[in-house]
Motif scaffolding. Structure first.
Motif, mmCIF file in Angstrom:
data_model
loop_
_atom_site.group_PDB
_atom_site.id
_atom_site.type_symbol
_atom_site.label_atom_id
_atom_site.label_comp_id
_atom_site.label_asym_id
_atom_site.label_seq_id
_atom_site.Cartn_x
_atom_site.Cartn_y
_atom_site.Cartn_z
ATOM 1 N N ALA A 1 0.837 -1.206 0.000
ATOM 2 C CA ALA A 1 0.000 0.000 0.000
ATOM 3 C C ALA A 1 0.867 1.250 0.000
ATOM 4 O O ALA A 1 0.557 2.246 -0.670
ATOM 5 N N LEU A 2 1.977 1.213 0.732
ATOM 6 C CA LEU A 2 2.908 2.345 0.748
ATOM 7 C C LEU A 2 3.540 2.545 -0.618
ATOM 8 O O LEU A 2 3.640 3.684 -1.106
ATOM 9 N N ARG A 3 3.963 1.462 -1.251
ATOM 10 C CA ARG A 3 4.517 1.575 -2.608
ATOM 11 C C ARG A 3 3.563 2.285 -3.544
ATOM 12 O O ARG A 3 3.941 3.212 -4.279
ATOM 13 N N ALA A 4 2.293 1.881 -3.497
ATOM 14 C CA ALA A 4 1.297 2.497 -4.370
ATOM 15 C C ALA A 4 1.087 3.967 -4.015
ATOM 16 O O ALA A 4 0.964 4.825 -4.900
ATOM 17 N N ALA A 5 1.051 4.273 -2.707
ATOM 18 C CA ALA A 5 0.828 5.658 -2.272
ATOM 19 C C ALA A 5 1.993 6.562 -2.674
ATOM 20 O O ALA A 5 1.806 7.765 -2.907
ATOM 21 N N LEU A 6 3.192 6.000 -2.768
ATOM 22 C CA LEU A 6 4.353 6.777 -3.203
ATOM 23 C C LEU A 6 4.357 7.011 -4.711
ATOM 24 O O LEU A 6 5.177 7.782 -5.219
ATOM 25 N N GLY A 7 3.485 6.306 -5.422
ATOM 26 C CA GLY A 7 3.418 6.453 -6.870
ATOM 27 C C GLY A 7 4.421 5.620 -7.628
ATOM 28 O O GLY A 7 4.669 5.856 -8.816
ATOM 29 N N ASP A 8 4.998 4.611 -6.970
ATOM 30 C CA ASP A 8 5.980 3.743 -7.617
ATOM 31 C C ASP A 8 5.289 2.500 -8.162
ATOM 32 O O ASP A 8 4.605 1.789 -7.424
ATOM 33 N N ASP A 9 5.499 2.226 -9.446
ATOM 34 C CA ASP A 9 4.924 1.021 -10.038
ATOM 35 C C ASP A 9 5.541 -0.237 -9.428
ATOM 36 O O ASP A 9 4.862 -1.261 -9.281
ATOM 37 N N LYS A 10 6.824 -0.152 -9.089
ATOM 38 C CA LYS A 10 7.522 -1.301 -8.513
ATOM 39 C C LYS A 10 8.336 -0.839 -7.306
ATOM 40 O O LYS A 10 8.743 0.318 -7.215
ATOM 41 N N LEU A 11 8.584 -1.783 -6.408
ATOM 42 C CA LEU A 11 9.216 -1.479 -5.133
ATOM 43 C C LEU A 11 10.732 -1.600 -5.214
ATOM 44 O O LEU A 11 11.267 -2.595 -5.688
ATOM 45 N N THR A 12 11.419 -0.574 -4.700
ATOM 46 C CA THR A 12 12.849 -0.644 -4.410
ATOM 47 C C THR A 12 12.992 -0.602 -2.899
ATOM 48 O O THR A 12 12.472 0.303 -2.241
ATOM 49 N N TYR A 13 13.705 -1.579 -2.344
ATOM 50 C CA TYR A 13 13.664 -1.786 -0.893
ATOM 51 C C TYR A 13 15.026 -2.225 -0.382
ATOM 52 O O TYR A 13 15.730 -3.022 -1.016
ATOM 53 N N TYR A 14 15.407 -1.704 0.802
ATOM 54 C CA TYR A 14 16.566 -2.182 1.541
ATOM 55 C C TYR A 14 16.107 -2.554 2.942
ATOM 56 O O TYR A 14 15.545 -1.720 3.664
ATOM 57 N N GLY A 15 16.334 -3.811 3.322
ATOM 58 C CA GLY A 15 16.003 -4.259 4.666
ATOM 59 C C GLY A 15 17.191 -4.964 5.279
ATOM 60 O O GLY A 15 17.900 -5.723 4.608
ATOM 61 N N VAL A 16 17.405 -4.718 6.568
ATOM 62 C CA VAL A 16 18.503 -5.355 7.275
ATOM 63 C C VAL A 16 17.935 -6.166 8.432
ATOM 64 O O VAL A 16 16.935 -5.789 9.036
ATOM 65 N N SER A 17 18.537 -7.309 8.727
ATOM 66 C CA SER A 17 18.149 -8.150 9.851
ATOM 67 C C SER A 17 16.696 -8.597 9.685
ATOM 68 O O SER A 17 16.355 -9.179 8.658
ATOM 69 N N TYR A 18 15.816 -8.314 10.664
ATOM 70 C CA TYR A 18 14.428 -8.750 10.527
ATOM 71 C C TYR A 18 13.741 -8.092 9.337
ATOM 72 O O TYR A 18 12.749 -8.614 8.819
ATOM 73 N N GLY A 19 14.286 -6.955 8.883
ATOM 74 C CA GLY A 19 13.753 -6.318 7.684
ATOM 75 C C GLY A 19 13.915 -7.159 6.435
ATOM 76 O O GLY A 19 13.213 -6.955 5.438
ATOM 77 N N THR A 20 14.836 -8.154 6.471
ATOM 78 C CA THR A 20 14.972 -9.041 5.310
ATOM 79 C C THR A 20 13.768 -9.967 5.181
ATOM 80 O O THR A 20 13.413 -10.354 4.063
ATOM 81 N N LEU A 21 13.150 -10.324 6.313
ATOM 82 C CA LEU A 21 11.959 -11.180 6.228
ATOM 83 C C LEU A 21 10.841 -10.442 5.507
ATOM 84 O O LEU A 21 10.099 -11.030 4.717
ATOM 85 N N ILE A 22 10.732 -9.137 5.762
ATOM 86 C CA ILE A 22 9.742 -8.330 5.047
ATOM 87 C C ILE A 22 10.004 -8.400 3.546
ATOM 88 O O ILE A 22 9.089 -8.630 2.740
ATOM 89 N N GLY A 23 11.261 -8.230 3.155
ATOM 90 C CA GLY A 23 11.595 -8.280 1.729
ATOM 91 C C GLY A 23 11.376 -9.647 1.117
ATOM 92 O O GLY A 23 10.858 -9.772 0.000
ATOM 93 N N GLN A 24 11.770 -10.701 1.825
ATOM 94 C CA GLN A 24 11.585 -12.056 1.310
ATOM 95 C C GLN A 24 10.111 -12.358 1.054
ATOM 96 O O GLN A 24 9.736 -12.879 -0.017
ATOM 97 N N LEU A 25 9.272 -12.045 2.046
ATOM 98 C CA LEU A 25 7.849 -12.375 1.903
ATOM 99 C C LEU A 25 7.153 -11.456 0.904
ATOM 100 O O LEU A 25 6.180 -11.866 0.259
ATOM 101 N N TYR A 26 7.647 -10.212 0.773
ATOM 102 C CA TYR A 26 7.085 -9.337 -0.263
ATOM 103 C C TYR A 26 7.364 -9.924 -1.649
ATOM 104 O O TYR A 26 6.472 -9.980 -2.508
#
Length: 514
Positions: A186-211
């Motif tokens: 939902a945040l990606r869409a609200a930012l107006g980005d067609d696709k997500l660019t993301y950096y996650g570290v530690s537990y933030g990698t689980l967010i990226g993996q599941l996304y």
């Protein structure tokens, strides 16, 4: 509370991803974010995004997801938004942007609006709120002696969860990462980005993996630094965490043996360590300069774990020497929380329940727990346990886990960059290897041959590799490895910009509270 008491059924399918719902559950254009200068730092913009408490019932209530954005310094070169998460669970992406925790290079900050969000249940995003007084009563996972203690621990877990649920409200049962990734989309869409660019570290990698698993075709680039492995059961989770904690201790001992400036150079470091553990078990170990603070064995292990994040080996060696002698000064980075520091607060944000809703780690009874502890001690004869994993495992018993472990199934995304240090104290290198193998051809593993947690910023090699990937999608060569940065240099960097990860004893992180 002084002690560093330590605080990590949706199988996300490969069907076509669903469009994110608006706050009212209606279809249509994504809601806009109303940005304004942040009160804490006018150079950064803050805002909120309204999202459902329960994405499976989007009309059943909403909350505000807190956001912060630092705009690209060169608008003409702007690529888009880079959404970041600093880990945890419990790390504030808003604070990470406000305080520039992650230290991105101009290659990134000139081309991307760096956007941080506080995940649901964290900090400014409807935090999970719990009694600090009750949290201080959390049973010590190393101190139980029989089934009666085990039963008392389970009863405490129920009482503590009930308190947090009552204080937090309906969101309490919906903070798992399966919902976080829907907030992220939902945040990606609200930012107006067609696709997500993301950096996650530690537990933030689980967010990226599941996304990537749920929304593979909405990915532009996902840079995953110090990786979780969401496929492990109880024994494998505790085994690998014990192994990597011991590996970091072994690396500290080896460094001290070859480094003249180590405060324990020439000493039998392991013998001293076990002497201090024995003193802690007898209730005879105090924090240097603060004799009123009596340290338990778990506290001492937690301080070691904390020091390995940087790593800050020199301050840790000085701490051990001061504990032995009872004199000397020590780094404030390793100071424990005290009752005086915490007394001003009645409640605190315990984001450890995010881990509980992501990881089902059953332990049948005290007998099985005792077997697991003995197994961990055999794997980690100095550290004995992981001061993160073992308390978390017990704290989560009795909690419902709507987003349990499974092997990753990513199909159709661009290649993900998966980076890890060989000697990470918290996210073992085998986790990154295993996660990359599960992802398969959609993953590229980058190995940093050094120490600490989080490899971005550890010399030119890993930093440039992440930068090139995020800016242009360029991947490192298969099997790429980056040389280690000398520990003394990394210790100096850590002192200048502390890593915002789970350091036991530091305020503002759930490990310091529960």
């Amino acid at each position: 509370m002084r002690r560093p008491v330590l605080i990590l059924a949706l199988l996300l399918g490969l069907a076509a991803p669903l469009a994110p719902a608006t706050a009212a559950g209606a279809t249509g254009a994504a809601p806009a974010v109303q940005w304004a200068p942040c009160a804490e730092n006018a150079a950064v913009e803050c805002g909120t995004l309204t999202v459902p408490i329960d994405w499976n019932n989007p009309r059943g209530g909403t909350f505000e997801l807190a956001l912060a954005r630092r705009r690209a310094s060169d608008p003409a070169a702007r690529v888009g938004s880079l959404v970041i998460n600093p880990g945890g669970p419990g790390g504030s992406g808003v604070d990470a942007v406000l305080q520039d925790w992650l230290g991105f290079t101009p290659e990134i900050t000139s081309r991307f609006d760096v956007v941080g969000f506080d995940p649901r249940g964290v900090a400014r995003s409807h935090p999970i709120t719990c009694s600090l007084e009750l949290a201080a009563q959390t049973p010590d996972p190393t101190a139980m002696r029989g089934q009666a203690d085990w039963n008392a621990m389970l009863a405490f877990n129920r009482r503590y969860a009930d308190d947090c649920r009552r204080r937090t409200g309906p969101l309490f049962d919906h903070v798992h990462t399966g919902n976080v990734i829907r907030d992220l989309d939902a945040l990606r869409a609200a930012l107006g980005d067609d696709k997500l660019t993301y950096y996650g570290v530690s537990y933030g990698t689980l967010i990226g993996q599941l996304y990537a698993e749920r929304y593979p075709r909405r990915v532009r680039a996902l840079a995953l630094d110090s990786n979780m492995d969401h496929s492990l059961g109880t024994q494998a989770f505790l085994d690998t965490e014990s192994w990597t904690a011991q590996d970091s201790f072994d690396e500290f001992v080896a460094w001290c043996g070859r480094t003249d400036t180590c405060a324990l150079h020439g000493r039998d470091v392991r013998a001293l360590w076990h002497e201090l553990l024995a003193r802690a078990e007898r209730g005879e170990l105090t924090f240097p300069g603060q004799p009123e603070i009596v340290l338990r064995k778990l506290d001492l292990i937690g301080m070691a774990f904390s020091s390995f994040y940087g790593p800050v080996w020199q301050p840790f060696a000085e701490l051990l020497a001061a504990m032995e002698s009872g004199t000397g000064t020590v780094s404030p980075l390793l100071a424990p929380m005290t009752a005086k520091k915490a007394a001003a607060e009645e409640t605190f944000n315990d984001a450890g329940f995010v881990f509980c809703q992501d990881y089902a780690l059953p332990v049948r009874d005290f007998r099985e727990w005792d077997r697991l502890l003995r197994r961990s001690a055999a794997i980690a004869p100095d550290m004995l346990i992981s001061s993160a994993a073992h308390p978390l495992t017990l704290n989560c018993l009795g909690t419902r886990t709507p987003n349990p472990q499974h092997r990753l199934k990513v199909d159709g995304s661009p290649t993900l960059l998966v980076g890890n240090a060989l000697h990470d104290p918290a996210t073992p290198y085998p986790w990154a290897v295993n996660a990359a193998a599960q992802i398969g051809r959609e993953a590229r593993l980058l190995t940093y041959e050094g120490w600490g947690h989080g490899i971005y910023g550890r010399g030119d090699c890993p930093t440039a590799a992440f930068d090139r990937y995020l800016v242009s999608g360029e991947l490192p060569a298969k099997g790429a490895r980056c040389p280690a940065v000398p520990p003394a240099e990394m210790s100096a960097r850590s002192a200048q910009r502390p890593y915002p990860g789970p350091r036991p004893g530091l305020p503002g992180w759930t490990y310091a509270r529960r």
